[in-house]
Design an enzyme around this catalytic site. Structure first.
Site, mmCIF file in Angstrom:
data_model
loop_
_atom_site.group_PDB
_atom_site.id
_atom_site.type_symbol
_atom_site.label_atom_id
_atom_site.label_comp_id
_atom_site.label_asym_id
_atom_site.label_seq_id
_atom_site.Cartn_x
_atom_site.Cartn_y
_atom_site.Cartn_z
ATOM 1 N N LYS A 152 19.224 13.017 -4.988
ATOM 2 C CA LYS A 152 18.893 11.707 -4.426
ATOM 3 C C LYS A 152 18.258 11.871 -3.043
ATOM 4 O O LYS A 152 18.682 12.724 -2.260
ATOM 5 C CB LYS A 152 20.175 10.862 -4.338
ATOM 6 C CG LYS A 152 19.940 9.409 -3.925
ATOM 7 C CD LYS A 152 21.250 8.623 -3.882
ATOM 8 C CE LYS A 152 21.011 7.156 -3.544
ATOM 9 N NZ LYS A 152 22.261 6.371 -3.500
ATOM 10 N N SER A 190 21.987 1.928 -6.118
ATOM 11 C CA SER A 190 20.792 2.481 -5.522
ATOM 12 C C SER A 190 20.385 3.849 -6.059
ATOM 13 O O SER A 190 19.244 4.267 -5.868
ATOM 14 C CB SER A 190 20.983 2.604 -4.005
ATOM 15 O OG SER A 190 21.977 3.576 -3.712
ATOM 16 N N SER A 225 26.791 2.278 -6.118
ATOM 17 C CA SER A 225 25.464 2.880 -6.300
ATOM 18 C C SER A 225 25.412 4.120 -7.176
ATOM 19 O O SER A 225 24.319 4.624 -7.457
ATOM 20 C CB SER A 225 24.848 3.214 -4.935
ATOM 21 O OG SER A 225 24.334 2.058 -4.329
#
Lengths: 95, 492
Positions: free
Chosen positions: B78, B158, B182
């Site tokens: 990420k 997210s 997330s």
């Protein structure tokens, strides 16, 4: 507690985010929508309840007060938009 | 080996150790698949050269007999994790061009164990969102589509780049971070497994901060076993993070015994909301039945302050974010906008140009609730309610070992469909409470809805008891037999 345009201008200044005058009213509307939604917390009785500041029951660790890191100014400055003479460079401050 | 991409992480690991194939072959297959899936926009930076170099090192270690537990396993990272000399932007314009000179602890742990980096995965800007539509590199598309539909759906957020990459088999696993859901909500939207461990299990050092009292890293993977393997490598005490827990890291994979006889599973009654679709309620009941069949005892519990969790979160998280994001001022890294107006003008113009709409909204809310005269009414109040929410869980865990709930109140929705901020926030209604209490939680796929889209169930455990969460997850995974896969429409 409703936010007016002057308040949006004030908090935008505190947050150092430039906002056009035309964008103030829509932003005030969005912030008021969110704030009126979170105001439901007023229904909860929190008398005598301590605020939760840490979810882990751990004592903050301590260590000796000695320098353990540093000595690489090139790395620190490597991502600076502008660096001069081994320092971060910023526009002239005119007050 | 005809289809490397079909192997799970555990199977690939075992195959590499047996020397059935090489890390180089595996890396080649994933680099090719990643390049052929650009239509998904899951990766914001691809690092194929680094992947090949790391795969070569893994092959050497495997040949020498000193390979780590993740030797040769290709992963997506990420964009919130700082990776040395590789773009790390938190998918924000304000960190344009930022290449850290250091490596986050969690990714360093993965590389120590031999993993291979395929690239950085896109996310909602600064991890503020539930759809991965606000990434500066553009929205990420969910590999899943409804049956007979061409509509592009969000991958959740997210950590949507990570969840999309795992679901599309363009990463064998991925890192995520979870502040209010997330990791878990994107896992639910993409038919993948996501674990948010106990707050403090994984070091936050080198992870770009959003809300420091909530942020926690964890894995997204295809199976519960794969997620357990990744978590073991990611976790561990780190003196560089003062909130890192100094406790031994268990062998999470070994928790998958399959035996949950006599285990007490709590069903929180407040999670039966009126707005919840019947299909999700039915899946939850199915999950309860599976656990009963496996010998678990089902216990009804109450978490009375659940309804206040989201509002609490939307005070605490923006307050912390407004403070954390004060560092982006155009001086030390990233974007600078300077129109010759002096220092203060540069700050305000840089931040106006560098932050997206949702990030600005949250910074302003956070600044307001922390400002003089409002601190007690909003921030202190929210911190007090947070105590009550944590106490609810502590009470429930006196009676049960683990909690079972749905992960999200819907399946994946269309890109561009949710424009109202509060409607977007409601995605996290079932995931936020465990975040506020710092508890470990997992989402795993348990079925499909009418449209053929994945739905997830969530397990919430006691502090530092990821093992029970993983054990129960393994039982649900086996009972659900979730084998559905998205059709590879994106392959070019």
């Amino acid at each position: 507690m409703s936010i007016d345009l002057a308040t949006v201008r004030r908090i935008a200044h505190l947050a150092r985010i430039d906002i056009d005058d035309a964008a103030l009213a829509p932003m005030a509307g969005e912030l008021n929508q969110i704030l009126s939604w979170v105001e439901q917390l007023a229904q909860v009785n929190t008398d005598g309840v301590p605020p939760l500041t840490s979810v882990v029951d751990a004592e903050l660790p301590r260590r000796a007060d000695v320098v353990t890191d540093g000595g690489y100014p090139q790395d620190v400055l490597a991502n600076a938009p502008r660096a001069e003479h081994g320092f971060f460079a910023v526009p002239k401050v005119i007050e | 080996m005809s289809d490397f991409l079909a192997l799970t992480l555990a199977e690939a690991r075992d195959g590499l150790y047996r020397r059935d194939f090489t890390a180089r072959e595996l890396a080649d297959a994933y680099i090719e698949a990643m390049a052929a899936a650009r239509a998904l926009n899951a990766y914001c930076a691809e690092t194929p050269e680094r992947a090949l170099a790391m795969a070569a090192a893994a092959d050497q270690a495997l040949a020498a007999g000193n390979a780590g537990p993740l030797a040769g396993i290709p992963l997506g990272i990420k964009d919130l994790f700082c990776t040395k000399d590789v773009l790390s932007q938190a998918s924000s314009r304000i960190l344009e061009g930022f290449k850290p000179r250091y490596e986050s602890t969690v990714t360093a742990n993965l590389w120590r164990d031999g993993a291979v980096m395929l690239g950085k995965t896109a996310m909602d800007e600064f991890a503020m969102g539930s759809s991965t539509e606000t990434a500066v590199t553009g929205p990420v598309t969910n590999p899943w589509r409804g049956e007979g539909s061409n509509k592009n759906l969000v991958p959740g957020g997210s950590s949507g780049g990570s969840s999309a990459a795992v679901a599309a088999k363009i990463a064998l696993g991925a890192t995520g971070t979870d502040t209010g859901g997330s990791i878990r909500q994107p896992a639910a939207f993409t038919g993948t497994v996501g674990i948010k461990p106990t707050y403090g299990r994984c070091s936050r050092w080198g992870i770009i901060a959003f809300a420091s009292s909530l942020d926690q890293a964890g894995p997204i993977a295809r199976t519960v076993r794969d997620a357990a393997i990744l978590l073991k490598s990611m976790a561990g005490h780190d003196p560089k993070d003062s909130t890192s827990i100094n406790a031994p890291v268990p062998d999470f994979e070994a928790a998958l015994s399959g035996d949950i006889r006599g285990l007490k599973v709590g069903i929180p009654k407040e999670y039966h909301t009126t707005q919840m679709p019947a299909e999700i309620e039915a899946l939850w009941q199915q999950g309860i039945a599976w656990l009963k069949d496996a010998g678990a005892k089902i216990v009804d519990v109450s978490l009375p302050h659940t309804q206040y969790a989201l509002a609490t979160y939307y005070i605490v998280a923006p307050a912390e974010a407004s403070s954390n994001l004060a560092r982006y001022d155009g001086v030390r890294y990233g974007l600078r906008v300077n129109n010759g107006g002096g220092l203060h003008d540069m700050y305000a113009k840089t931040r106006a140009a560098g932050f997206g709409k949702e990030v600005k909204r949250r910074i302003l809310i956070g600044t307001y609730v922390l400002s003089a005269g409002y601190y007690d009414a909003y921030y202190l109040k929210a911190q007090q309610v947070r105590t009550l929410i944590a106490r609810d869980f502590a009470e429930a865990f006196k009676k049960v070992d683990v909690l079972l709930t749905p992960t999200a109140p819907s399946s994946a929705f269309g890109i561009g469909e949710t424009t109202d901020p509060i409607a977007m926030y409601l995605n996290d209604v079932f995931t936020v409470p465990a975040s506020l209490a710092g508890l470990p939680a997992m989402s795993l796929p348990a079925g499909l809805d009418k449209a053929g889209l994945p739905l997830g169930l969530q397990l919430i455990g006691k502090v530092l008891d990821e093992e029970t969460v993983i054990k129960v997850g393994g039982v649900i995974e086996r009972a659900a037999g979730f084998a559905a896969q998205p059709k590879p429409w994106w392959r070019s």
